[in-house]
Enzyme design. Sequence first.
Site, short mmCIF file in Angstrom:
data_model
loop_
_atom_site.label_atom_id
_atom_site.label_comp_id
_atom_site.label_asym_id
_atom_site.label_seq_id
_atom_site.Cartn_x
_atom_site.Cartn_y
_atom_site.Cartn_z
N THR A 180 25.88 -27.33 29.71
CA THR A 180 25.67 -27.61 28.29
C THR A 180 26.90 -27.12 27.54
O THR A 180 27.55 -26.16 27.97
CB THR A 180 24.43 -26.85 27.76
N GLU A 326 20.43 -31.70 29.31
CA GLU A 326 19.24 -31.45 30.14
C GLU A 326 18.41 -32.71 30.36
O GLU A 326 17.50 -32.70 31.18
CB GLU A 326 18.34 -30.39 29.47
N LYS A 435 14.79 -22.94 5.83
CA LYS A 435 13.41 -22.52 5.54
C LYS A 435 13.39 -21.89 4.15
O LYS A 435 13.79 -20.76 3.96
CB LYS A 435 12.91 -21.54 6.59
N TRP A 440 10.05 -26.40 4.97
CA TRP A 440 11.20 -26.78 5.78
C TRP A 440 12.00 -27.88 5.08
O TRP A 440 11.43 -28.86 4.59
CB TRP A 440 10.76 -27.30 7.14
P1 ADP Z 1 24.80 -28.95 23.14
O1 ADP Z 1 23.35 -28.58 23.28
O2 ADP Z 1 25.70 -27.92 23.68
O3 ADP Z 1 25.19 -29.43 21.76
P2 ADP Z 1 24.26 -31.54 24.23
O4 ADP Z 1 25.30 -32.55 24.34
O5 ADP Z 1 23.32 -31.39 25.35
O6 ADP Z 1 25.03 -30.21 24.05
O7 ADP Z 1 23.52 -31.75 22.85
C1 ADP Z 1 22.17 -32.08 22.71
C2 ADP Z 1 21.77 -31.95 21.27
O8 ADP Z 1 22.52 -32.82 20.44
C3 ADP Z 1 20.35 -32.33 21.00
O9 ADP Z 1 19.46 -31.29 21.30
C4 ADP Z 1 20.36 -32.66 19.51
O10 ADP Z 1 20.25 -31.49 18.73
C5 ADP Z 1 21.74 -33.24 19.33
N1 ADP Z 1 21.66 -34.69 19.29
C6 ADP Z 1 21.89 -35.56 20.28
N2 ADP Z 1 21.74 -36.83 19.87
C7 ADP Z 1 21.40 -36.77 18.57
C8 ADP Z 1 21.08 -37.75 17.55
N3 ADP Z 1 21.13 -39.06 17.79
N4 ADP Z 1 20.76 -37.30 16.33
C9 ADP Z 1 20.72 -35.98 16.05
N5 ADP Z 1 21.00 -35.02 16.95
C10 ADP Z 1 21.33 -35.40 18.19
#
Ligand code: ADP
Length: 535
Positions: A180, A326, A435, A440
């Site tokens: 990640t 993940e 918050k 929210w």
């Molecule tokens: P990291 O967790 O280190 O940023 P990832 O590439 O696994 O790496 O990121 C996943 C996260 O990116 C998701 O949990 C979400 O918060 C965000 N994300 C992915 N796609 C979208 C989307 N289309 N809109 C909003 N957030 C997104």
Amino acid sequence: MQGTMMDFPLTLAHVLGRAGQLFGATEIVSRLPDKSLHRQRYADFHRRAKALGAALQKLGLKKGDRVATLMWNHYAHLEAYFGIPCAGGVLHTLNLRLHPDDIAYIANHAGDRFLIVDDVLLPLLEKFSAQVKFERVIVVPLTGAAVPQGCDDYEQLLAAAPAFVQPALDENDAAGMCYTSGTTGKPKGVVYTHRSIVLHALATATVDVLGLSNRDSLCPVVPMFHVNAWGLPFSAAMTGAKLAFPGPHLDAVNLLDLCQDERVTLSAGVPTIWMGMLQALQKEPKRWKLQNNLRMVCGGAAAPESMIRAFDQFGMRVIHGWGMTETSPLGAINFIKRELEGLSPDEEYAVRAKQGVPPPFVELRTMSENGEAPWDGKAMGELQVRGPWVAAGYHELPSETDQWTKDGWFRTGDIAILDQHGYMKIADRIKDLVKSGGEWISSVDLENALVAHPAVLEAAVIAAPHPKWDERPLAVVVLKPGQSATAEALREHLAPLFAKFWLPDAVLFADAIPKTSTGKMLKATLREQYQNYFT
Ligand code: ADP
């Protein structure tokens, strides 16, 4: 009663064989560091991926050994994508945008035995080579420069490789791993299996997901070190679609040139990439002749509705999707379902700006304090997901169990809303949610509304501690070059769109917004910077 079907493992060996046997004539185009185009065909890819596998076996690769890559998107990385797992190894893509100390930590934590590196990235390797112990460093000579002493030359290794002997592979064998990107803490490793990658590729290709066909020409802009370029290289080999890799040149002009010249029909990347492309198109609307209805998969961060609308003006279609390291990453994808036919254009855009519905075999739910939240388009809850390509744990972090529920769902750390048609909308990451007085506020909604203002290039909304309301929204805005707008004008722009208590208490201007290695806004840094603003 037992079934009477063959026990046929779902492995990448089948996908590689299929690409070579059926699609040998399809082209793979890669932009090299000097901006020239390298061309080969799937037949070459098939032969060379097997040669790489055989060469690694000759070097002593054993089942489950990790082979790291430090590479841009191009033909040799594709060969590694298949050569390593088909030889029984585990492809571990290192993120070249991380700090060298973090790359070293990740390579050590993963236990990488070998490294394949682009020659143009050797200066980066130099910065952390003292902290890692790769047995062999294999250099891809993209520039034609001599490979340094003590390293192996990728091309020579392939040329001298013995015949490839396919080892027996189980579909649950590890095939790849990715860490990640650490937006939310220490990097954690996710290990993909042959089965998870193959099923993900199959689902990705279906019509209501990306609808990939042999006639498509794919340009993965999302890096191959970021969740396997969202699985596109695997889906491409499976369908025999043409590939056009951008190499290290990710600026709008080079990408638009590549899309035009290689007749790209589908591309994929984060919103920052598309915003840059949109600006280039708006500046020179007649310069490029692109394929009609060019599909642009947009994920990693929220796609603003204003951007989706703007690309429609150019006959280009943004497809919004959601996923995580993940989740391999496909967790949701946007398409307009039959039951929504007849929506007004505005209603349809509102749906297209949502992150979409889960593909086959992925299940989503949102959990509030009172259990599962209703699918009513209003209730916010923590997004949880399960499916055959969702991680069940992290590599060698057995104590990291908080992210899984007792009944087997992965807790994403995102706050989302599900509507009655099953469309999911991300409101925020739990940490980014504002918050205020027990209510929210979605920072993502405010950001999307701010970038819809003609003078705004980028906007980040963060929660800043507040003596009376706990937290209040604070907006940091970057204006487009040559444009101006006051804080008051931007608040007025938001006022008709939101409840009064949602409006940011402060709108501040900045030259840039700090970004992560994968192009996401680094809100933690902003939160720190403005933590005393209201106190
Ligand atoms: P990291 O967790 O280190 O940023 P990832 O590439 O696994 O790496 O990121 C996943 C996260 O990116 C998701 O949990 C979400 O918060 C965000 N994300 C992915 N796609 C979208 C989307 N289309 N809109 C909003 N957030 C997104």
